[in-house]
Design a protein around this motif. Sequence first.
Motif, short mmCIF file in Angstrom:
data_model
loop_
_atom_site.label_atom_id
_atom_site.label_comp_id
_atom_site.label_asym_id
_atom_site.label_seq_id
_atom_site.Cartn_x
_atom_site.Cartn_y
_atom_site.Cartn_z
N ALA A 56 0.80 -1.21 0.00
CA ALA A 56 0.00 0.00 0.00
C ALA A 56 0.84 1.27 0.00
N GLY A 57 2.13 1.16 0.26
CA GLY A 57 2.99 2.33 0.27
C GLY A 57 3.86 2.37 1.51
N ILE A 58 4.33 3.56 1.81
CA ILE A 58 5.20 3.77 2.97
C ILE A 58 4.38 4.47 4.05
N PHE A 59 4.31 3.83 5.21
CA PHE A 59 3.58 4.37 6.35
C PHE A 59 4.57 4.87 7.39
N GLU A 60 4.37 6.07 7.89
CA GLU A 60 5.14 6.60 9.02
C GLU A 60 4.13 6.79 10.15
N ILE A 61 4.26 5.97 11.19
CA ILE A 61 3.25 5.94 12.23
C ILE A 61 3.86 6.05 13.63
N GLU A 62 2.98 6.33 14.59
CA GLU A 62 3.34 6.31 16.01
C GLU A 62 2.45 5.27 16.68
N ALA A 76 -7.96 -2.22 14.73
CA ALA A 76 -6.56 -2.16 14.31
C ALA A 76 -6.13 -0.73 13.99
N GLN A 77 -7.01 0.07 13.43
CA GLN A 77 -6.67 1.45 13.10
C GLN A 77 -6.48 2.31 14.34
N GLY A 78 -7.00 1.88 15.47
CA GLY A 78 -6.82 2.60 16.72
C GLY A 78 -5.50 2.29 17.40
N LEU A 79 -4.73 1.34 16.86
CA LEU A 79 -3.46 0.97 17.46
C LEU A 79 -2.35 1.95 17.12
N TYR A 80 -2.55 2.78 16.11
CA TYR A 80 -1.49 3.68 15.65
C TYR A 80 -2.08 4.98 15.13
N ARG A 81 -1.20 5.97 14.95
CA ARG A 81 -1.58 7.25 14.35
C ARG A 81 -0.61 7.51 13.20
N GLU A 82 -1.14 7.69 12.01
CA GLU A 82 -0.30 7.96 10.85
C GLU A 82 -0.10 9.46 10.69
N SER A 83 1.10 9.86 10.33
CA SER A 83 1.39 11.28 10.16
C SER A 83 0.70 11.82 8.91
N ALA A 84 0.41 13.10 8.91
CA ALA A 84 -0.26 13.73 7.76
C ALA A 84 0.62 13.68 6.52
N ALA A 89 1.81 11.63 1.08
CA ALA A 89 2.77 10.97 0.19
C ALA A 89 2.18 9.70 -0.41
N ARG A 90 1.46 8.91 0.39
CA ARG A 90 0.84 7.69 -0.14
C ARG A 90 -0.23 8.01 -1.17
N ALA A 91 -1.01 9.08 -0.93
CA ALA A 91 -2.04 9.48 -1.90
C ALA A 91 -1.39 9.91 -3.22
N LYS A 92 -0.27 10.60 -3.13
CA LYS A 92 0.43 11.05 -4.34
C LYS A 92 0.97 9.85 -5.12
N VAL A 93 1.58 8.89 -4.43
CA VAL A 93 2.12 7.71 -5.09
C VAL A 93 1.00 6.90 -5.73
N THR A 94 -0.12 6.76 -5.04
CA THR A 94 -1.27 6.03 -5.58
C THR A 94 -1.76 6.67 -6.87
N GLU A 95 -1.86 7.98 -6.87
CA GLU A 95 -2.30 8.70 -8.07
C GLU A 95 -1.30 8.52 -9.21
N GLU A 96 -0.01 8.57 -8.90
CA GLU A 96 1.01 8.37 -9.94
C GLU A 96 0.93 6.97 -10.53
N ARG A 97 0.69 5.96 -9.68
CA ARG A 97 0.57 4.59 -10.17
C ARG A 97 -0.62 4.45 -11.11
N LYS A 98 -1.75 5.06 -10.74
CA LYS A 98 -2.93 4.99 -11.60
C LYS A 98 -2.65 5.62 -12.95
N GLN A 99 -2.01 6.79 -12.95
CA GLN A 99 -1.70 7.47 -14.21
C GLN A 99 -0.72 6.66 -15.05
N MET A 100 0.26 6.03 -14.40
CA MET A 100 1.25 5.24 -15.12
C MET A 100 0.59 4.01 -15.77
#
Length: 129
Positions: A56-62, A76-84, A89-100
């Motif tokens: 799914a990409g690169i996750f930076e979490i706490e 499971a989503q309550g176990l961590y907090r992902e940085s904005a 960055a993941r949304a940008k990569v996903t969009e680039e993959r779709k375009q590619m």
Amino acid sequence: METVRIDKWLWAARFFKTRALASDACDIGRVESNGHRAKAARDVRLGDKLRITNEAGIFEIEVLQLTEVRGPAAVAQGLYRESAESRAARAKVTEERKQMLEAGGMTEGRPSKRDRRDINKLRGRIHRF
């Protein structure tokens, strides 16, 4: 519970489908804990900063909570907090993959062995050894 093995926690937090895949990701360096490569047996503590690379990409979490038990996705989503920044960055990569994929145009029929390797490389899939 003060600590949990990182491979168990990654599996419980639903970053990987199986604990074996989580362990393999640690072994090949796709998981970092507080800036250091994490082995599968490394302990996770509350407040640790993790950088996880999966399909799914690169996750930076706490880490907010610890558990060894895999539960529903909502828990499971309550176990961590992902940085904005990580989300953006993941949304940008996903969009680039779709375009590619759209620009490259897939051939008709089943993909060849070479096409499959290229697709897996593009998606960043982990292969077991």
